[in-house]
Design an enzyme around this catalytic site. Structure first.
Site, PDB file in Angstrom:
ATOM      1  N   LYS A  75       0.832  -1.133  -0.030  1.00  0.00           N
ATOM      2  CA  LYS A  75      -0.107  -0.013  -0.068  1.00  0.00           C
ATOM      3  C   LYS A  75       0.776   1.338  -0.014  1.00  0.00           C
ATOM      4  O   LYS A  75       0.649   1.961  -0.824  1.00  0.00           O
ATOM      5  CB  LYS A  75      -0.972  -0.062   1.271  1.00  0.00           C
TER       6      LYS A  75
ATOM      7  N   LYS B 268     -18.429  -5.909  -4.910  1.00  0.00           N
ATOM      8  CA  LYS B 268     -18.283  -6.835  -3.806  1.00  0.00           C
ATOM      9  C   LYS B 268     -17.776  -8.249  -4.177  1.00  0.00           C
ATOM     10  O   LYS B 268     -18.272  -8.578  -5.044  1.00  0.00           O
ATOM     11  CB  LYS B 268     -19.143  -6.880  -2.885  1.00  0.00           C
TER      12      LYS B 268
ATOM     13  N   ASN C 292     -15.332  -8.815   1.889  1.00  0.00           N
ATOM     14  CA  ASN C 292     -15.256  -7.282   2.110  1.00  0.00           C
ATOM     15  C   ASN C 292     -14.176  -6.877   1.159  1.00  0.00           C
ATOM     16  O   ASN C 292     -13.473  -5.862   1.397  1.00  0.00           O
ATOM     17  CB  ASN C 292     -14.888  -6.741   3.401  1.00  0.00           C
TER      18      ASN C 292
ATOM     19  N   SER D 224     -18.807  11.153   6.318  1.00  0.00           N
ATOM     20  CA  SER D 224     -17.199  11.421   6.751  1.00  0.00           C
ATOM     21  C   SER D 224     -16.709  12.554   5.519  1.00  0.00           C
ATOM     22  O   SER D 224     -17.104  12.634   4.559  1.00  0.00           O
ATOM     23  CB  SER D 224     -16.367  10.177   6.546  1.00  0.00           C
TER      24      SER D 224
ATOM     25  N   ASP E 269     -25.647   3.448   9.111  1.00  0.00           N
ATOM     26  CA  ASP E 269     -25.058   2.815   7.841  1.00  0.00           C
ATOM     27  C   ASP E 269     -25.048   1.525   7.738  1.00  0.00           C
ATOM     28  O   ASP E 269     -24.809   0.642   8.735  1.00  0.00           O
ATOM     29  CB  ASP E 269     -23.551   3.253   7.781  1.00  0.00           C
TER      30      ASP E 269
ATOM     31  N   GLU F  41     -22.977  -8.287   2.616  1.00  0.00           N
ATOM     32  CA  GLU F  41     -21.894  -8.948   2.563  1.00  0.00           C
ATOM     33  C   GLU F  41     -21.843 -10.599   3.154  1.00  0.00           C
ATOM     34  O   GLU F  41     -21.331 -11.397   2.676  1.00  0.00           O
ATOM     35  CB  GLU F  41     -20.829  -8.436   3.785  1.00  0.00           C
TER      36      GLU F  41
ATOM     37  N   HIS G 220     -27.618   4.022   4.865  1.00  0.00           N
ATOM     38  CA  HIS G 220     -26.754   4.122   3.658  1.00  0.00           C
ATOM     39  C   HIS G 220     -26.270   2.537   3.418  1.00  0.00           C
ATOM     40  O   HIS G 220     -25.772   1.818   4.031  1.00  0.00           O
ATOM     41  CB  HIS G 220     -25.497   4.860   3.944  1.00  0.00           C
TER      42      HIS G 220
ATOM     43  N   GLU H 144     -24.538   3.672  -3.083  1.00  0.00           N
ATOM     44  CA  GLU H 144     -23.935   3.713  -4.162  1.00  0.00           C
ATOM     45  C   GLU H 144     -24.419   3.199  -5.458  1.00  0.00           C
ATOM     46  O   GLU H 144     -25.158   2.366  -5.602  1.00  0.00           O
ATOM     47  CB  GLU H 144     -22.670   2.800  -3.893  1.00  0.00           C
TER      48      GLU H 144
ATOM     49  N   HIS I 107     -15.022   7.038  -5.075  1.00  0.00           N
ATOM     50  CA  HIS I 107     -13.921   6.233  -4.904  1.00  0.00           C
ATOM     51  C   HIS I 107     -12.807   6.658  -5.954  1.00  0.00           C
ATOM     52  O   HIS I 107     -11.711   6.091  -6.056  1.00  0.00           O
ATOM     53  CB  HIS I 107     -14.298   4.780  -5.182  1.00  0.00           C
TER      54      HIS I 107
HETATM   55  N1  GLN Z   1     -20.882   7.231   7.054  1.00  0.00           N
HETATM   56  C1  GLN Z   1     -19.796   6.590   6.541  1.00  0.00           C
HETATM   57  C2  GLN Z   1     -18.898   7.543   5.990  1.00  0.00           C
HETATM   58  O1  GLN Z   1     -19.262   8.524   5.298  1.00  0.00           O
HETATM   59  C3  GLN Z   1     -20.359   5.468   5.631  1.00  0.00           C
HETATM   60  C4  GLN Z   1     -19.028   4.703   4.978  1.00  0.00           C
HETATM   61  C5  GLN Z   1     -19.637   3.673   4.032  1.00  0.00           C
HETATM   62  O2  GLN Z   1     -20.467   3.595   3.663  1.00  0.00           O
HETATM   63  N2  GLN Z   1     -18.540   2.771   3.748  1.00  0.00           N
HETATM   64  O3  GLN Z   1     -17.656   7.293   6.166  1.00  0.00           O
HETATM   65 ZN    ZN Z   2     -21.004   3.976   1.426  1.00  0.00          ZN
END
Ligand code: GLN
Ligand code: ZN
Length: 753
Positions: A18, A114, A119, A425, A591, A597, A634, A658, A687
């Site tokens: 990474k 996915k 994950n 975030s 969320d 998954e 979400h 998404e 992303h």
């Molecule tokens: N609330 C989280 C963020 O905004 C959601 C992240 C996610 O769906 N992976 O980071």
């Molecule tokens: Zn997300």
């Protein structure tokens, strides 16, 4: 008896891959430096695996981003727009993975999805009329050669043709258009490897553990029948994982291949299938060491299992690639009493060697292992157990109905048409991460830390007010990770220091470990949510992670069911929701990014084995809130089109998801299923560092409005912005608000006329 593994964590013991890759992206090291580094890393891993006593070692399980992308790249399944970019091979590869915006042009990243029930995420190959399948890359050959030069004979790994075609998207063409060409080019790979001196190839075919019937089954038969005609000397291992192959077991054992790899952990029927008969002329690669979880293997049980198999030629292996577990437990600081219960990737190599030794007669290894399972590992939490036992059907239902709540909330919030928001975030910059680390290492005081976080929240609230977002967020600066943060504040959890697992590309997650019964002993998010709300007259969304995601992104216990663990977590989050509400938070987002998954790979098992308890677990979290409290959820990076009724059943008021990378195809499904929740399909892809223009976003919004009634639409990015830089995050969200305002104007003018 020999041992092998399916694949090894490529990121390195300390995520070296990474850090070096990201340095390269920032132009801090050259392409040659990155390639040399990667070469050393591969060699180090092969040697480590060899020293641990593993007999057969894979190669080409390494990747700079993703092995499905590697396979598509190998076969020149590359969109025209990427072919045209005047970039080096490596940069074109990265452009496909991450998008490209620069002097050479503009390219959107491939969609990302996915990888089965993990994950990990793969990039989705795109087939079009102009797709010209041919050998385009040397990676697989070079890596085989590298190992060989170092005196290590390896088994190159590649995604198998059935899985590759099944995971790809086809535009104005069909799967069948490519079978012949694809088979030919796989055969070319076989020949080349055979010429180089390889004796085996591993074709990863996890798609075979899904429902393989009808057309799908014909496709599988067609591909393999052609592929194995005039087979070269190379021996073929068809490797499956993440389930059992009940639909194709008979076909597999009759194929002209030398090895079959089966998963004995997630494959509930695998043992039964093998017991029904396994041919003497084939080798069973038995996945008996769990590649997905971190608990020690129970040797006696494994030995009993192996002894129950009527198989002449057996190789003992892991249930899936070790990519899905962290590198090693060695440097972790757990007490020896705790540590002894865990095996990460490196330790799983030793477990395979131990099992081999036991089978060869060293039975004293069993007794010590048995002790781990004889003692009670952890005390139950009686109050949690009681609370779970007292739940009734009504505990899982929110009153009044969604429709009534919608009316009440409309009145309460007075939001404009197409309300804008973000997912939670904001950029986790170096400064933010540094402050958290300093606080963690007690280098700064609680006050200094709080002041920093408070200032950050204020700054970002100001910016959100300035650009005119309707529902604000506090930015999640105090959180390292959406699951770890909650785990750290819950009883029953343990945390590794360096237990990273690759999620996508250079991104990793550090799943916490559920060690005992889970309970919340104090509020977790109330302090910062309340603070943020006190700074503005606009509504600030509270931000929580849901129980199913917390469970799915943790390493779960194996001594109680994941359903029972999830209900425990749901009760803990329910306490948090009610505390937020009590403290004046009016909109709460819970969320469930990882809801899908652990969805069983076979459709027939979806409800009975998973959704029937996972969806109620989510409802339990918000069932007790007031009608005026708006619950958002979400979800991201996965297919939703086929579980829309289940999502509806979560009974949230609003859902964002998404959609931009998957071309908004979900909208059709929402329309078809008459979806009732308000929705915010992501209007751009977070992303990628690429900044979407106002026009681009407006086009997307118009597409959404064609399928979803305007009063139900929210406008938001497709996920949280924590992985982005400040500049691009701000520019993108500003464009988003401008686009939303302009479309809103258009709609209002239209209404007035
Ligand atoms: N609330 C989280 C963020 O905004 C959601 C992240 C996610 O769906 N992976 O980071
Ligand atoms: Zn997300």
């Amino acid at each position: 008896m020999t041992t092998t593994i399916i694949g090894f964590p490529r990121i390195g013991e300390n995520r070296e891959l990474k850090f070096n890759t990201e340095k390269y992206w920032r132009n801090e090291i050259s392409e040659t430096e990155l390639l040399d580094f990667a070469k050393d890393l591969r060699l180090k891993h092969w040697q480590l695996i060899k020293q641990a006593g593993i007999d057969e070692i894979p190669s080409n399980d390494f990747s700079f981003f993703d092995t499905t992308l590697d396979t598509a790249y190998l076969f020149n399944i590359i969109p025209d727009a990427a072919q045209k970019l005047d970039l080096s091979k490596l940069d074109r590869y990265f452009a496909l993975a991450r998008g490209y915006q620069g002097e050479k042009g503009d390219l959107k990243a491939l969609p990302m999805k996915k990888w089965y029930n993990t994950n990990y995420h793969y990039l989705v190959p795109q087939f079009t009329k102009t797709t010209d399948i041919k050998l385009n890359d040397d990676k697989i050959f070079n890596e085989y050669q590298e190992a060989k030069n170092a005196g290590i004979q390896t088994r190159p790994v590649i995604v198998g043709p059935f899985t590759l075609l099944s995971l790809s998207e086809f535009h104005d063409v069909t799967t069948n258009d490519f079978v012949d060409k694809l088979v030919k080019v796989y055969q070319e790979v076989f020949e080349k490897l055979s010429d180089q001196g390889a004796s085996w190839i591993q074709l990863d075919e996890p798609e075979l553990v899904k429902d393989v019937t009808g057309d799908k089954k014909s496709l599988f038969e067609n591909i393999y029948q052609r592929l194995l005609q005039n087979k070269s000397n190379l021996k073929v291992l068809v490797q499956t994982y993440f389930g059992d192959v009940r639909d194709v077991y008979q076909d597999l054992i009759n194929l002209n291949i030398e090895g079959i790899g089966l998963d004995f952990h997630e494959g509930r029927k695998t043992t039964q299938l093998v017991q029904s008969g396994f041919p003497d002329d084939k080798i069973l690669f038995a996945g008996v060491v769990n590649g997905k979880n971190i608990w020690r293997n129970h040797y006696q049980k494994t030995i009993d299992l192996i002894n129950s198999l009527p198989v002449k030629n057996l190789v003992i292996s892991t249930s899936c690639s070790l990519l899905h577990v962290p590198f090693t437990i060695e440097n972790e600081t757990f007490t020896p009493e705790i540590k002894q219960h865990f095996a990460f990737a490196k330790e799983k190599l030793s477990e395979l060697s131990d099992l081999q030794a036991i089978l060869d007669g060293k039975t004293d290894l069993i007794a010590k292992n048995q002790q781990l399972f004889d003692q009670q590992r952890v005390q139950p939490n009686e109050s949690v157990r009681k609370r779970v036992a007292s739940l009734t059907a009504d505990s899982f239902i929110r009153h009044p109905s969604l429709k009534e709540r919608a009316t009440i909330q409309k009145q309460e919030f007075q939001l404009p048409l197409l309300p804008t928001t973000t997912i939670g975030s904001f950029p986790q910059t170096k400064a933010v991460k540094k402050i958290r680390a300093q606080f963690r290492h007690q280098e700064i005081s609680q006050n200094e830390y709080d002041e920093f976080i408070a200032n950050h929240i204020k700054e970002w609230l100001d910016w959100q007010e300035k650009i005119g977002i309707d529902v604000l967020v506090h930015g999640e600066f105090e959180r390292n990770d959406m699951v770890e943060y909650f785990g750290q504040n819950l009883d029953g959890y343990l945390f590794s220091k360096n237990g990273w697992v690759q999620s996508y590309g250079t991104r990793g997650v550090k799943p916490p470990i559920i060690w005992g019964d889970v309970a919340r002993n104090k509020p977790i998010t109330v302090k910062w949510s309340k603070f943020a709300q006190s700074q503005t007259d606009k509504i600030v969304k509270g931000m929580l992670t849901g129980p199913v995601t917390i469970l799915n992104w943790s390493f779960p216990r194996e001594d109680i069911s994941i359903k029972d663990s999830t209900i425990q977590i749901a009760l803990a989050i329910q306490d948090e929701v009610l505390d937020l509400e009590k403290n004046g938070i009016k909109i709460i987002q819970i969320d469930e990014a990882a809801l899908r998954e652990k969805l069983p790979l076979r459709k027939t098992d979806w409800y009975s084995e998973y959704l029937d308890w996972a969806i109620p677990a989510f409802r339990l979290v918000h069932s007790k809130v007031q009608p005026t409290t708006q619950i958002h959820t979400h979800m991201c990076y996965s297919e939703f089109t086929d579980i829309i009724p289940a999502i509806q059943n979560m009974d949230a008021d609003v859902i964002s998801f998404e959609a931009s990378r998957s071309n908004l195809e979900i909208l059709d499904a929402l329309q078809k299923e008459n979806f009732q929740l308000q929705v915010g399909p992501g209007v751009y892809d977070i992303h990628s560092p690429r900044i979407p223009s106002v026009e681009e976003i407006k086009t997307t919004i118009h597409k959404i409005l064609q399928k979803v009634p305007q009063e139900k639409v929210w406008i938001n990015p497709d996920c949280g912005l924590k992985t982005r830089g400040i500049k691009e995050a701000k520019a993108s969200v500003e464009n988003l608000t401008t686009a939303a305002k302009e479309v809103r104007e258009e709609l209002l003018i239209h209404d007035r006329n």
